[in-house]
Scaffold this motif. Structure first.
Motif, PDB file in Angstrom:
ATOM      1  N   THR A 101     -17.078 -49.358  -9.909  1.00 12.48           N
ATOM      2  CA  THR A 101     -16.371 -48.080  -9.939  1.00 12.48           C
ATOM      3  C   THR A 101     -17.413 -46.999 -10.170  1.00 12.48           C
ATOM      4  O   THR A 101     -18.101 -46.991 -11.199  1.00 12.48           O
ATOM      5  CB  THR A 101     -15.317 -48.028 -11.051  1.00 12.48           C
ATOM      6  OG1 THR A 101     -14.354 -49.072 -10.850  1.00 12.48           O
ATOM      7  CG2 THR A 101     -14.604 -46.681 -11.064  1.00 12.48           C
ATOM      8  N   VAL A 102     -17.557 -46.087  -9.171  1.00  9.39           N
ATOM      9  CA  VAL A 102     -18.598 -45.058  -9.232  1.00  9.39           C
ATOM     10  C   VAL A 102     -17.955 -43.688  -9.023  1.00  9.39           C
ATOM     11  O   VAL A 102     -17.551 -43.351  -7.906  1.00  9.39           O
ATOM     12  CB  VAL A 102     -19.687 -45.296  -8.174  1.00  9.39           C
ATOM     13  CG1 VAL A 102     -20.761 -44.206  -8.266  1.00  9.39           C
ATOM     14  CG2 VAL A 102     -20.305 -46.671  -8.326  1.00  9.39           C
ATOM     15  N   PRO A 103     -17.824 -42.886 -10.086  1.00  7.56           N
ATOM     16  CA  PRO A 103     -17.249 -41.533  -9.941  1.00  7.56           C
ATOM     17  C   PRO A 103     -18.336 -40.469  -9.811  1.00  7.56           C
ATOM     18  O   PRO A 103     -19.481 -40.669 -10.216  1.00  7.56           O
ATOM     19  CB  PRO A 103     -16.479 -41.358 -11.249  1.00  7.56           C
ATOM     20  CG  PRO A 103     -17.214 -42.208 -12.239  1.00  7.56           C
ATOM     21  CD  PRO A 103     -17.933 -43.287 -11.480  1.00  7.56           C
ATOM     22  N   ILE A 104     -17.953 -39.332  -9.221  1.00  3.65           N
ATOM     23  CA  ILE A 104     -18.801 -38.142  -9.206  1.00  3.65           C
ATOM     24  C   ILE A 104     -17.936 -36.951  -9.623  1.00  3.65           C
ATOM     25  O   ILE A 104     -16.722 -36.936  -9.395  1.00  3.65           O
ATOM     26  CB  ILE A 104     -19.426 -37.884  -7.822  1.00  3.65           C
ATOM     27  CG1 ILE A 104     -18.336 -37.716  -6.755  1.00  3.65           C
ATOM     28  CG2 ILE A 104     -20.394 -38.994  -7.435  1.00  3.65           C
ATOM     29  CD1 ILE A 104     -18.889 -37.256  -5.406  1.00  3.65           C
ATOM     30  N   GLY A 148     -13.426 -32.992 -14.023  1.00  4.72           N
ATOM     31  CA  GLY A 148     -12.727 -33.831 -13.052  1.00  4.72           C
ATOM     32  C   GLY A 148     -13.714 -34.743 -12.336  1.00  4.72           C
ATOM     33  O   GLY A 148     -14.850 -34.338 -12.056  1.00  4.72           O
ATOM     34  N   TYR A 149     -13.290 -35.981 -12.027  1.00  5.32           N
ATOM     35  CA  TYR A 149     -14.159 -36.967 -11.377  1.00  5.32           C
ATOM     36  C   TYR A 149     -13.380 -37.696 -10.280  1.00  5.32           C
ATOM     37  O   TYR A 149     -12.201 -38.035 -10.467  1.00  5.32           O
ATOM     38  CB  TYR A 149     -14.697 -37.981 -12.395  1.00  5.32           C
ATOM     39  CG  TYR A 149     -15.555 -37.355 -13.459  1.00  5.32           C
ATOM     40  CD1 TYR A 149     -16.910 -37.135 -13.247  1.00  5.32           C
ATOM     41  CD2 TYR A 149     -14.997 -36.945 -14.676  1.00  5.32           C
ATOM     42  CE1 TYR A 149     -17.701 -36.529 -14.225  1.00  5.32           C
ATOM     43  CE2 TYR A 149     -15.773 -36.342 -15.650  1.00  5.32           C
ATOM     44  CZ  TYR A 149     -17.124 -36.148 -15.417  1.00  5.32           C
ATOM     45  OH  TYR A 149     -17.893 -35.539 -16.380  1.00  5.32           O
ATOM     46  N   TYR A 150     -14.072 -37.932  -9.172  1.00  8.82           N
ATOM     47  CA  TYR A 150     -13.484 -38.669  -8.059  1.00  8.82           C
ATOM     48  C   TYR A 150     -14.238 -39.982  -7.891  1.00  8.82           C
ATOM     49  O   TYR A 150     -15.484 -40.002  -7.842  1.00  8.82           O
ATOM     50  CB  TYR A 150     -13.555 -37.859  -6.770  1.00  8.82           C
ATOM     51  CG  TYR A 150     -12.925 -38.581  -5.597  1.00  8.82           C
ATOM     52  CD1 TYR A 150     -11.542 -38.607  -5.453  1.00  8.82           C
ATOM     53  CD2 TYR A 150     -13.714 -39.252  -4.661  1.00  8.82           C
ATOM     54  CE1 TYR A 150     -10.955 -39.274  -4.391  1.00  8.82           C
ATOM     55  CE2 TYR A 150     -13.135 -39.917  -3.592  1.00  8.82           C
ATOM     56  CZ  TYR A 150     -11.749 -39.930  -3.467  1.00  8.82           C
ATOM     57  OH  TYR A 150     -11.160 -40.601  -2.423  1.00  8.82           O
ATOM     58  N   ASN A 151     -13.501 -41.097  -7.811  1.00 10.68           N
ATOM     59  CA  ASN A 151     -14.111 -42.413  -7.676  1.00 10.68           C
ATOM     60  C   ASN A 151     -14.442 -42.675  -6.204  1.00 10.68           C
ATOM     61  O   ASN A 151     -13.580 -43.086  -5.419  1.00 10.68           O
ATOM     62  CB  ASN A 151     -13.168 -43.496  -8.215  1.00 10.68           C
ATOM     63  CG  ASN A 151     -12.969 -43.381  -9.710  1.00 10.68           C
ATOM     64  OD1 ASN A 151     -13.895 -43.056 -10.445  1.00 10.68           O
ATOM     65  ND2 ASN A 151     -11.753 -43.662 -10.177  1.00 10.68           N
ATOM     66  N   VAL A 152     -15.698 -42.446  -5.845  1.00 12.78           N
ATOM     67  CA  VAL A 152     -16.111 -42.641  -4.453  1.00 12.78           C
ATOM     68  C   VAL A 152     -16.192 -44.128  -4.108  1.00 12.78           C
ATOM     69  O   VAL A 152     -16.049 -44.516  -2.943  1.00 12.78           O
ATOM     70  CB  VAL A 152     -17.452 -41.947  -4.177  1.00 12.78           C
ATOM     71  CG1 VAL A 152     -17.302 -40.440  -4.284  1.00 12.78           C
ATOM     72  CG2 VAL A 152     -18.536 -42.439  -5.145  1.00 12.78           C
TER      73      VAL A 152
END
Length: 478
Positions: A428-431, A452-456
């Motif tokens: 699981t890698v968020p940016i 806020g973070y989106y899991n790319v």
């Protein structure tokens, strides 16, 4: 004659200098602070996790791997200290909140523990504010059990006693307050059901407790802290406090409340909410080394993987210790152990396993920046053997830029890997990132931020993005 007179003159000068030196005030050596006094009565609260190493053999098969549970209560006792040695007596009582431990087929039965109590002698070694101790005594556990399978139907409750052995470490945090971490084992033996055939339920209990004690007798006298030089611009004071609050191993007491809202999780696209209560407390070992205690207590609302609803409660508690030099160079670093105890109030909220591994953090603070990374890896080393094994990695890089009037920009995504998951389902890698500010509520310094973070990269069914909001109470030395 001239040589004699010169010698007499030189002798006179030496005598004069010696006399003046004798008249000069002698600077006394700096007085050492008095050692911490551990003697006297104390009481306080505790919480933690407990698990049984139990078995329930039914037709040769063990269908019961034990209970994992959240425990909470209090303790009271008395210490007597003689030099570096301590003896005392302590009793505690804890309620156990687990709901029930269900056998793989729920209709076969349930097992539940309701409370535990212990009384034991304490024997310890004291080094100023540190106490390393062992406990030996007895314990009591109240349990309920229900069995319902072909040929056996039975329901009962029982309070049984056994022997207790434990070890712990305690730290004198304030003149009247101490913090402690303790491991206990209660040997209870078997509980035999009055059925035909009889069923023996083994319930030996292990517990890890985090606690605080209030001492009625002061450990040290109050001292007047040296007055700090005032910061001329308000910005520099706020920035100094911001950098400390952004440093996981700073010499700063803080209590962050971190809300993680994960959207579109699970097969029903529900919202998962995790509120992490994360007290960070620096503990001094000596003039050269500190140990930073970081505890994570999660309060969780977890989507059910089978039904369109959420389960609410407390998850597994994690404890980290970072050993760090008090006078680091440009690179600030700390290393130590991390462990997680199975304290979840419902099986869906935790792994049911005891986890252990290493953790480390490193950072730099050039100018207005705080840049670093925190990493750890944990493996399952105990707990319910019927629950899946765990091999989990976490990396949290963090970048903060501090600006005027306490404002700052922040990014600290939590990257995780489940090494035992199927290929393509491990990472699981968020940016992302956000902003925050240092300010005061009355006289209380506070740091607040939102990001806020989106899991790319994420496993199938995992949340796609996260909203994180954090409020940290800061307690700088005055």
């Amino acid at each position: 004659m001239k040589s004699f007179l010169a010698s007499v003159g030189l002798l006179a000068v030496c005598v004069s200098l010696t006399a003046r030196a004798a008249d000069l005030p002698v600077k006394a050596p700096a007085a050492l602070p008095p050692p911490y006094n551990w003697s006297g009565f104390y009481l306080g609260p505790n919480l933690g996790g407990a698990w049984t190493s139990g078995s329930l053999p039914i037709s040769v098969n063990n269908l019961y791997g034990g209970i994992t549970e959240f425990i909470g209560g209090g303790q009271a006792g008395y210490n007597f200290q003689a030099g570096h040695f301590l003896v005392g007596v302590e009793g505690d009582f804890d309620g156990a909140t687990f709901g029930h431990s269900v056998l793989p087929t729920p209709t076969l039965g349930t097992v539940r523990q309701n409370w535990t109590g212990t009384i034991a002698g304490r024997f310890g070694l004291v080094e100023d504010k540190w106490l390393l101790y062992a406990k030996l005594g007895g314990g009591w556990v109240h349990s309920n059990a229900t069995l319902n399978f072909p040929g056996v139907t039975w329901q009962g409750s029982n309070t049984s006693s056994g022997w207790l052995a434990g070890v712990g470490v305690e730290y004198g945090f304030k003149p009247n307050w101490t913090l402690k971490l303790e491991y206990d084992y209660i040997g209870l033996g078997n509980w035999t059901s009055p059925t035909v055939p009889p069923i023996q339920l083994n319930r030996d209990l292990q517990m890890v407790k985090f606690g605080a004690n209030y001492k009625f007798e002061r450990g040290i006298a109050d001292t007047v802290a040296p007055t700090r030089a005032a910061h001329s611009p308000e910005r520099s004071e706020n920035e100094d406090l911001a950098q400390k609050s952004q440093n996981p191993i700073a010499d700063l007491v803080s209590v962050p409340f971190q809300s993680n809202t994960n959207f579109n999780a699970g097969p029903f696209n529900r919202t998962q909410e995790v509120l992490n209560i994360q007290p960070v407390i620096p503990l001094r070992i000596n003039a050269d080394w500190n140990v930073i205690s970081r505890t994570i207590i999660p309060v969780v609302s977890q989507p059910n993987p089978f039904f369109n609803n959420n389960t609410n409660g407390i998850g597994d508690i994690t404890q980290q210790f970072f050993f760090t030099p008090t006078h680091p160079g440009a690179l600030i670093w700390g290393v130590g152990p991390i462990f997680t105890v199975p304290s979840a109030t419902d099986p869906i909220l935790g792994t049911g396993r005891v986890l252990f591994g290493p953790t480390a953090v490193a950072l730099v603070t050039p100018g207005h920046w705080v840049i670093g990374v925190l990493v750890n890896n944990q493996w399952s080393v105990g707990g319910n053997p019927l629950r899946p094994n765990v091999n989990a990695f976490l990396a949290q890089p963090f970048v903060n830029y501090n600006m005027a009037h306490g404002w700052y920009l922040t990014s600290s995504p939590v990257i995780t890997a489940d090494w035992l998951a199927a290929p393509g389902q491990q990472w699981t890698v968020p940016i992302g990132g956000g902003f925050g500010r240092i300010f005061k509520l009355g006289d209380q310094p506070v740091s607040a931020n939102i990001a806020g973070y989106y899991n790319v990269i994420r496993p199938t069914g995992a949340s796609n993005w996260q909203l994180r909001a954090q409020l940290s109470l800061l307690f700088p030395e005055r």
